[in-house]
Design an enzyme around this catalytic site. Structure first.
Site, PDB file in Angstrom:
ATOM      1  N   GLY A  10       0.820  -1.208   0.000  1.00 15.16           N
ATOM      2  CA  GLY A  10       0.000   0.000   0.000  1.00 15.16           C
ATOM      3  C   GLY A  10       0.852   1.255   0.000  1.00 15.16           C
ATOM      4  N   ALA A  59      -5.770  -1.141   5.404  1.00 16.48           N
ATOM      5  CA  ALA A  59      -7.149  -0.758   5.703  1.00 16.48           C
ATOM      6  C   ALA A  59      -8.021  -0.941   4.479  1.00 16.48           C
ATOM      7  CB  ALA A  59      -7.210   0.705   6.156  1.00 16.48           C
ATOM      8  N   TYR A  60      -9.320  -0.936   4.718  1.00 17.05           N
ATOM      9  CA  TYR A  60     -10.301  -0.850   3.633  1.00 17.05           C
ATOM     10  C   TYR A  60     -10.529   0.635   3.397  1.00 17.05           C
ATOM     11  CZ  TYR A  60     -14.559  -1.768   0.916  1.00 17.05           C
ATOM     12  OH  TYR A  60     -15.493  -1.849  -0.085  1.00 17.05           O
ATOM     13  N   TYR A  98      -3.009   3.472  11.949  1.00 14.43           N
ATOM     14  CA  TYR A  98      -3.321   4.711  11.243  1.00 14.43           C
ATOM     15  C   TYR A  98      -4.829   4.862  11.073  1.00 14.43           C
ATOM     16  CZ  TYR A  98       1.628   4.550  10.336  1.00 14.43           C
ATOM     17  OH  TYR A  98       2.991   4.484  10.522  1.00 14.43           O
ATOM     18  N   THR A 100      -8.063   8.184  10.395  1.00 13.64           N
ATOM     19  CA  THR A 100      -8.450   9.122   9.339  1.00 13.64           C
ATOM     20  C   THR A 100      -9.172  10.362   9.847  1.00 13.64           C
ATOM     21  OG1 THR A 100      -9.832   9.316   7.340  1.00 13.64           O
ATOM     22  CG2 THR A 100     -10.582   7.802   9.020  1.00 13.64           C
ATOM     23  N   ASP A 101      -9.084  11.431   9.071  1.00 12.23           N
ATOM     24  CA  ASP A 101      -9.850  12.647   9.325  1.00 12.23           C
ATOM     25  C   ASP A 101     -11.352  12.416   9.166  1.00 12.23           C
ATOM     26  OD1 ASP A 101      -9.212  12.132   6.622  1.00 12.23           O
ATOM     27  OD2 ASP A 101      -9.597  14.206   6.035  1.00 12.23           O
ATOM     28  N   TYR A 124     -17.108   4.209   6.124  1.00 12.84           N
ATOM     29  CA  TYR A 124     -15.660   4.196   6.273  1.00 12.84           C
ATOM     30  C   TYR A 124     -15.234   4.889   7.561  1.00 12.84           C
ATOM     31  CZ  TYR A 124     -10.805   5.644   5.508  1.00 12.84           C
ATOM     32  OH  TYR A 124      -9.465   5.881   5.659  1.00 12.84           O
ATOM     33  N   LYS A 128     -13.388   3.103  10.847  1.00 15.63           N
ATOM     34  CA  LYS A 128     -12.068   3.513  11.325  1.00 15.63           C
ATOM     35  C   LYS A 128     -12.132   3.958  12.784  1.00 15.63           C
ATOM     36  CE  LYS A 128      -8.695   3.732   9.363  1.00 15.63           C
ATOM     37  NZ  LYS A 128      -7.602   2.718   9.279  1.00 15.63           N
ATOM     38  N   TRP A 149      -5.921  12.842   3.525  1.00 15.57           N
ATOM     39  CA  TRP A 149      -5.659  13.107   2.113  1.00 15.57           C
ATOM     40  C   TRP A 149      -4.305  12.547   1.672  1.00 15.57           C
ATOM     41  CZ3 TRP A 149      -7.707  18.526   0.263  1.00 15.57           C
ATOM     42  CH2 TRP A 149      -9.009  18.727   0.728  1.00 15.57           C
TER      43      TRP A 149
END
Length: 293
Positions: A10, A59-60, A98, A100-101, A124, A128, A149
């Site tokens: 990834g 991750a998905y 990790y 996400t925003d 999503y 997360k 991003w």
């Protein structure tokens, strides 16, 4: 120190496998070797490898597809990290994960801090957030790094899409009313390695420094500095990429480009906690220029 790294093909995993060299024995796995949708395989692999540190960038990430595949998204983004954390607990290991925003709804005018209450608007984002909570509940030394991003020179991401479309079209219609901080996958990998090095006292101990990890364990926002829109990001990509055609970049509203998953209008994250604890982060435009150069 033995480090188990997921998702090595990834965007972030690829960069991590290279930046982690010298910090320990890296066991880097792809989806064929460790499929996060297969929880039994996740458990078996960890028990076989017996790592002191698990790093999970896998991750998905298909935000729109997740709306029609909520069970799969939850299994990969929430259940699998929970299994990893439970196995880390048994091994006395630490974990870096990790996020996400997109755990935020985007309605705040200022940058989001770690104290802001999440309110995800998509499958999503909810999956997360559930992954974060599963790791926190396990009671292990951990760093949860929320970022935003992500782009790079491999895989599927906004940078590569814009570069391709710029060669194919005379006009690009890009959303101009969503704001965030584009973050290079290599930046994220480099500051992760830096944080590990600090927590390990700069050395290559065979085991986790539990005192240091416990003292700094928790949630951190880690993004490039500054803010822009997708429209501004597109303009910068075209400006910095030599040899590209120069299509017209037309700003549009979110409502003009409907997608299955709702995006936060403002997902700028404040990285002050991470920078005060570990190291500085670059401005998004400077990092982008380095990447495309």
């Amino acid at each position: 120190m033995k480090i188990l790294l997921t998702g090595k093909t990834g965007q972030v995993g690829y960069e991590l496998e290279r930046t982690l060299q010298g910090l320990g024995e890296i066991v880097a796995l792809d989806r064929q070797q460790m499929d996060l949708a297969n929880l039994d395989q996740v458990r078996d692999v960890i028990r076989s490898v017996k790592p002191q540190l698990i790093i999970n960038p896998a991750a998905y990430t298909a935000v729109d597809l997740a709306e029609s595949a909520p069970d799969l998204a939850m299994r990969i983004n929430a259940d699998a990290p929970g299994v990893m954390a439970a196995e880390a607990k048994k091994l006395g290991a630490a974990m870096i994960h990790y996020s996400t925003d997109y755990v935020f709804d985007g309605e705040k005018a200022e940058s989001y801090t770690e104290e802001d209450v999440p309110h995800p608007q998509s499958v999503y984002g909810r999956s997360k957030l559930a992954g974060e909570q599963a790791i926190q509940a396990a009671g292990i030394p951990h760093l949860i790094l929320r970022t935003s991003w992500i782009y790079g020179l491999r895989g599927k991401n906004f940078l590569l899409t814009v570069q391709r479309l710029a060669q194919e079209r005379d006009e690009l219609r890009i959303v101009a009313d969503q704001f965030g901080a584009p973050t290079w996958s290599r930046t994220l990998a480099e500051v992760t390695a830096h944080a590990i090095c600090q927590l390990q006292g700069g050395g290559t101990q065979a085991n986790i420094d539990h005192a240091a990890w416990s003292a700094h364990s928790g949630l951190y926002h880690v993004t490039a500095q500054g803010r822009t829109s997708w429209h501004g990001f597109t303009q910068a990509i075209i400006a910095h990429s030599s040899g590209l055609k120069q299509p017209k970049v037309t700003p549009i509203a979110t409502q003009d480009y409907p997608l299955p998953a709702k995006r936060p209008q403002n997902s700028v994250l404040s990285s002050q906690r991470f920078m005060q604890t570990f190291c500085s982060l670059p401005e998004w435009d400077a990092a982008l220029k380095l990447c495309v150069d």
